[in-house]
Write an enzyme that holds these catalytic residues in place. Structure first.
Site, PDB file in Angstrom:
ATOM      1  N   LYS A  68       0.826  -1.209   0.000  1.00 28.45           N
ATOM      2  CA  LYS A  68       0.000   0.000   0.000  1.00 28.45           C
ATOM      3  C   LYS A  68       0.867   1.269   0.000  1.00 28.45           C
ATOM      4  O   LYS A  68       2.087   1.183   0.067  1.00 28.45           O
ATOM      5  CB  LYS A  68      -0.959  -0.038   1.198  1.00 28.45           C
TER       6      LYS A  68
HETATM    7  C1  PLP Z   1      -5.413  -4.461   0.928  1.00 29.53           C
HETATM    8  C2  PLP Z   1      -6.880  -4.326   1.023  1.00 29.53           C
HETATM    9  C3  PLP Z   1      -7.574  -4.622   2.206  1.00 29.53           C
HETATM   10  C4  PLP Z   1      -6.938  -5.329   3.376  1.00 29.53           C
HETATM   11  O1  PLP Z   1      -5.880  -4.677   3.929  1.00 29.53           O
HETATM   12  P1  PLP Z   1      -4.973  -5.461   4.992  1.00 29.53           P
HETATM   13  O2  PLP Z   1      -4.250  -4.376   5.719  1.00 29.53           O
HETATM   14  O3  PLP Z   1      -4.059  -6.353   4.209  1.00 29.53           O
HETATM   15  O4  PLP Z   1      -5.887  -6.232   5.880  1.00 29.53           O
HETATM   16  C5  PLP Z   1      -8.923  -4.332   2.276  1.00 29.53           C
HETATM   17  N1  PLP Z   1      -9.578  -3.796   1.231  1.00 29.53           N
HETATM   18  C6  PLP Z   1      -8.952  -3.518   0.072  1.00 29.53           C
HETATM   19  C7  PLP Z   1      -9.740  -2.896  -1.038  1.00 29.53           C
HETATM   20  C8  PLP Z   1      -7.592  -3.799  -0.075  1.00 29.53           C
HETATM   21  O5  PLP Z   1      -6.985  -3.569  -1.255  1.00 29.53           O
END
Ligand code: PLP
Length: 379
Positions: A183
Site C-alpha cells: 500500500k
Molecule cells: C489491501 C486491502 C484490504 C486489506 O488490507 P490489509 O491491511 O491487508 O488487511 C482491504 N480492502 C482492500 C480494497 C484492499 O486492497
C-alpha cells in the site's frame, strides 16, 4: 533481464525506519507500547479525526468497525470490485453482503445502485476508494442518512487521498486504512480505523484487545495494575511497536510519496491517452487521487497476453480485482452468478495494473511507457 527487472511493487523503506525499528528492538518494549500510541496520534492528526485506533491490518479495522456499527443479523451493501477482505469481514460480523455494480469511469460503487438495493434489513454501506480515489462520499452519506445506515469506508488504498479538499478519515462513521506492504505507506502488516464517533472508537479499541476494558484499572485502581475485566468477546488485533516504528516514518514521508505517485501517473496519462485502444484512469475534479494503483484498460488487446509480454520484458504487472461474485466461495455462499454485475465484469476483463511507486527510477518509468506502447501496437 535479471539486473533491470521492474517488479510490480517495491516498498520505499529508508534508514529512518531501520533505525527506529532497531531502537524498538533494543528498548525492551517490542509489542503495543509507546510507539504504537505515538503512531496512533500521528494518524489521528494527519487525517484530522477525533480518534484513530491502529491495528494489525485493515481487515481487522473493517471487522471491528462493522461490529461496532451493529450490522449483525442485517444486510451490508458493498461493491463486487474489491479485495476479499471487504466482503469476508461483513460475513464474519454476522451480516449478509449485498453487492451492487460500480461506475465505469472510477471503478467505485455507484450510489444510484445503492438506493435500489436497500431493504428493511440493510444496516450499513461499505464503499471502497478504489486505486486511491475517493468514492462519491456526499451521495453515499446522503443515502445513509435518509435510511439510517452506517457508512464504513474501506480506504485501504487511500490514506492521504482527498475529497473536496479534505483528507479521508472523517467523512464516514469509520474509515479503515491499510498499511500492508504493497500500500502507499507500510508497517509491513497494519491498519487503522479513524472516526469522530466516540462510541465506535471505544468499542473498536476494546474489541481489538480481547474485549478487555481499560476502564477497570481506573474503577478498581486500588486493586493494582494487574486488574482487568473482559467486557465482551474480542479479538487480538493490536499493532506492535516494531510495526509502529516503521509507520511513524512512513507517515512523515507519505505526502512526498503521493506527490511522486501523481507525477508518475501524469507521465503515464500523457503518453497512454495518445494511444488508440488504451483507456487511462479518470481523475474526478473534486478529489485528490493518490494512485495506489494505476489501472489501465486495454480496449482490444488480450490482457493475459499483455501481461505475459510485459513479463518477458522483465516488467511485473497485476490485476485489480477479480470481482467478488466470480470467486467459487462467494458464488456458493452468496448465490451470485457471472453476468450479474456487467460493469464490474467489463472492467475486470480489460484491466491491468502497471507498476507505479516512488522507488521507480525515471529510467524505469520511461521503460514501462515504451514497452506498453510497443506491445499494444504490435498486437
Ligand atoms: C489491501 C486491502 C484490504 C486489506 O488490507 P490489509 O491491511 O491487508 O488487511 C482491504 N480492502 C482492500 C480494497 C484492499 O486492497
Amino acid at each position: 533481464m535479471a539486473d533491470n527487472r521492474i517488479p510490480y511493487m517495491r516498498p520505499s523503506v529508508g534508514q529512518e525506519e531501520i533505525d527506529e525499528v532497531v531502537d524498538t528492538l533494543k528498548s525492551g518494549w517490542i509489542t503495543t507500547g509507546p510507539k504504537t500510541h505515538k503512531f496512533e496520534e500521528m494518524v489521528r492528526d494527519y487525517v484530522g479525526a477525533k480518534n484513530a485506533i491502529v491495528l494489525n491490518s485493515c481487515t481487522a479495522a473493517l471487522h471491528l468497525s462493522l461490529i461496532a456499527a451493529g450490522v449483525e443479523g442485517g444486510e451490508v451493501i458493498t461493491t463486487p470490485y474489491t479485495f476479499a477482505a471487504t466482503v469476508n469481514t461483513i460475513i464474519q460480523s454476522g451480516a449478509k453482503p449485498v453487492l451492487v455494480d460500480v461506475q465505469k469511469d472510477t471503478f467505485n460503487i455507484d450510489p444510484a445502485n445503492i438506493e435500489k438495493a436497500i431493504t428493511p434489513k440493510t444496516k450499513a454501506i461499505v464503499p471502497v476508494d478504489y486505486a486511491g480515489q475517493a468514492c462519491d462520499l456526499d451521495e453515499i452519506n446522503k443515502i445513509a442518512k435518509e435510511h439510517n445506515l452506517k457508512v464504513i469506508e474501506d480506504a485501504a488504498h487511500a490514506i492521504g487521498a482527498k475529497y473536496k479538499g479534505k483528507r479521508l478519515g472523517t467523512m464516514a462513521d469509520s474509515t479503515c486504512f491499510s498499511f500492508y506492504a504493497t500500500k502507499n505507506m507500510t508497517t509491513a502488516e497494519g491498519g487503522a480505523a479513524t472516526t469522530n464517533d466516540e462510541k465506535i472508537a471505544s468499542r473498536v479499541r476494546m474489541l481489538g484487545l480481547h474485549g478487555m476494558s481499560k476502564d477497570a484499572w481506573k474503577r478498581y485502581g486500588d486493586k493494582g495494575s494487574w486488574y482487568y475485566e473482559i467486557e465482551d468477546l474480542g479479538w487480538k488485533y493490536n499493532m506492535t511497536d516494531i510495526a509502529a516504528a516503521m509507520g511513524m516514518h512512513q507517515l512523515k514521508k507519505l505526502d512526498g510519496f503521493i506527490e511522486q505517485r501523481r507525477e508518475i501517473a501524469k507521465r503515464f496519462n500523457e503518453e497512454f491517452s495518445k494511444v488508440d485502444g488504451l483507456i487511462t484512469p479518470t481523475e474526478k475534479k473534486d478529489r485528490l487521487h493518490i494512485y495506489h494503483l494505476y489501472p489501465l484498460l486495454l480496449e482490444n488487446y488480450d490482457r493475459a497476453k499483455f501481461i505475459e509480454k510485459m513479463s518477458e520484458q522483465g516488467i511485473g504487472c497485476s490485476v485489480h480485482f477479480i470481482p467478488i461474485h466470480m470467486h467459487p466461495y462467494y458464488k456458493k455462499a452468496l448465490g451470485y452468478r457471472e453476468g450479474r454485475f456487467p460493469v464490474a465484469e467489463w472492467l475486470y476483463k480489460r484491466e491491468v495494473s502497471l507498476p507505479l511507486y516512488p522507488a521507480m527510477s525515471d529510467v524505469d518509468i520511461e521503460r514501462v511507457i515504451e514497452e506498453v506502447k510497443k506491445i499494444v501496437k504490435t498486437k
